[in-house]
Enzyme design. Sequence first.
Site, mmCIF file in Angstrom:
data_model
loop_
_atom_site.group_PDB
_atom_site.id
_atom_site.type_symbol
_atom_site.label_atom_id
_atom_site.label_comp_id
_atom_site.label_asym_id
_atom_site.label_seq_id
_atom_site.Cartn_x
_atom_site.Cartn_y
_atom_site.Cartn_z
ATOM 1 N N ALA A 177 3.703 -12.761 38.608
ATOM 2 C CA ALA A 177 4.739 -13.344 39.461
ATOM 3 C C ALA A 177 5.904 -13.886 38.655
ATOM 4 O O ALA A 177 5.806 -14.089 37.436
ATOM 5 C CB ALA A 177 4.132 -14.456 40.306
ATOM 6 N N ASP B 273 -8.532 -20.497 38.396
ATOM 7 C CA ASP B 273 -7.597 -20.167 37.314
ATOM 8 C C ASP B 273 -7.031 -21.452 36.708
ATOM 9 O O ASP B 273 -5.816 -21.608 36.567
ATOM 10 C CB ASP B 273 -6.473 -19.273 37.835
ATOM 11 C CG ASP B 273 -5.655 -18.637 36.708
ATOM 12 O OD1 ASP B 273 -6.166 -18.553 35.565
ATOM 13 O OD2 ASP B 273 -4.501 -18.235 36.961
ATOM 14 N N GLY C 195 10.203 -19.423 35.308
ATOM 15 C CA GLY C 195 8.970 -18.956 34.686
ATOM 16 C C GLY C 195 8.675 -17.518 35.029
ATOM 17 O O GLY C 195 9.200 -16.974 36.006
ATOM 18 N N LYS D 173 7.172 -19.017 44.101
ATOM 19 C CA LYS D 173 6.473 -18.022 43.275
ATOM 20 C C LYS D 173 6.542 -16.695 44.011
ATOM 21 O O LYS D 173 6.006 -16.553 45.117
ATOM 22 C CB LYS D 173 5.036 -18.451 43.005
ATOM 23 C CG LYS D 173 4.225 -17.425 42.234
ATOM 24 C CD LYS D 173 3.008 -18.032 41.559
ATOM 25 C CE LYS D 173 3.392 -18.833 40.324
ATOM 26 N NZ LYS D 173 2.226 -19.168 39.474
ATOM 27 N N GLY E 107 5.293 -14.547 34.673
ATOM 28 C CA GLY E 107 3.962 -14.169 34.234
ATOM 29 C C GLY E 107 3.686 -12.724 34.590
ATOM 30 O O GLY E 107 4.560 -12.021 35.113
ATOM 31 N N GLY E 108 2.470 -12.275 34.303
ATOM 32 C CA GLY E 108 2.132 -10.895 34.598
ATOM 33 C C GLY E 108 2.037 -10.605 36.081
ATOM 34 O O GLY E 108 2.149 -9.457 36.497
ATOM 35 N N VAL F 146 8.680 -17.197 38.873
ATOM 36 C CA VAL F 146 8.800 -18.521 39.472
ATOM 37 C C VAL F 146 10.268 -18.934 39.450
ATOM 38 O O VAL F 146 10.942 -18.818 38.423
ATOM 39 C CB VAL F 146 7.951 -19.565 38.716
ATOM 40 C CG1 VAL F 146 8.054 -20.924 39.396
ATOM 41 C CG2 VAL F 146 6.499 -19.118 38.650
#
Length: 356
Positions: A28, A139, A23, A45, A25-26, A30
């Site tokens: 981190a 979150d 994975g 992460k 994201g902005g 994964v």
Amino acid sequence: MTDDNNVPIHHLGNRYRLIHQVGKGGMALVYEAYDQMLERPVAIKLLRQDFSELQGFRDRFKQEAKSAANLTHPNIVTVHDFGIDPNGIFIVMEFMVGKDLKFRIREKGFFSANQGIPLMIQACNALGYAHRAGIVHCDVKPQNMIVSDDNRLKITDFGIARALSSINEDNKPDVVWGSPQYLSPEQALGEQPSPASDVYSLGVVMYEMFTGKLPFNAKTTDELIQLHQTQPPVPPREINPECPSELEQIILKILSKEPAARYRTADQLGSVLATILENYRKQPTSSRSSAQVPPAFMINNQPPQISYEDYSPGSEKTSTAIDWKLIGLELLCLLLVGGLLPFWLFIWFSIKPLFG
């Protein structure tokens, strides 16, 4: 595996071997990884490398990681370890085989009440446990909910958004802490988040689950936040007529702009959802979507007295009520039979000599 600068990464902390990226994201990356010391699979992460240069953030992240590691619950992804590596700050978690809820929603389109409510009860179970421990997630979103093939839901990333919020404003001009699609109005205003903030975010997740759409969409983050603060959502049944009316009322209540108008904690919401599921499963299949069952709102400002702890994957609650009337009749028959037995034995032995 590579970091943000496309530099290959093979190990973290001289202990964890990275297998592959699962994975991004902005904030981190994964990874699925392997703990070479304890010889077990883990998820890692790895936060953006520039975050590790901020002493205040490192301290806050360590504090939040410790708090998250103390959360031991079947619906929360367990935190095993925390570390700082030349490649950045990382957190080591339980590796769970499954897909995030966002993927499941895209895959299905939308969930039926019978499929979706048990998952949301599990989410309430996790968040309620954290709220009782004094921890607000900050979150809540479907990307942070992992669903296994046997429908076990676990929430991850407790505390990460709170740690990110500690970064000095001068260092985060392009970052919104929390996901704006799921952000509560008070969080968008910079107010201190509360358990009711998590409940709002969970309401957005529920709206998306049962309609296949987000309640608000906009071209910019500022416009999206404005909609969360001012615009009422389209009622879910206008998008998905199969959504039970009782569930629709609950979702709209959760998405109230004022925290006091929602359920105060995830525990309260979980109890209400358990009641809805009980009512829904008792209805004939043909009348479920249009049933006008009175909503299971608060009674004297308290949630309905029903437990939702035992909503495990693949199981439905069954009635365990004791029929005391039947037990009483059985005991009476036993006493009658037991009392008459000596009498008949006396008669038998009294008249037997006469026939001898």
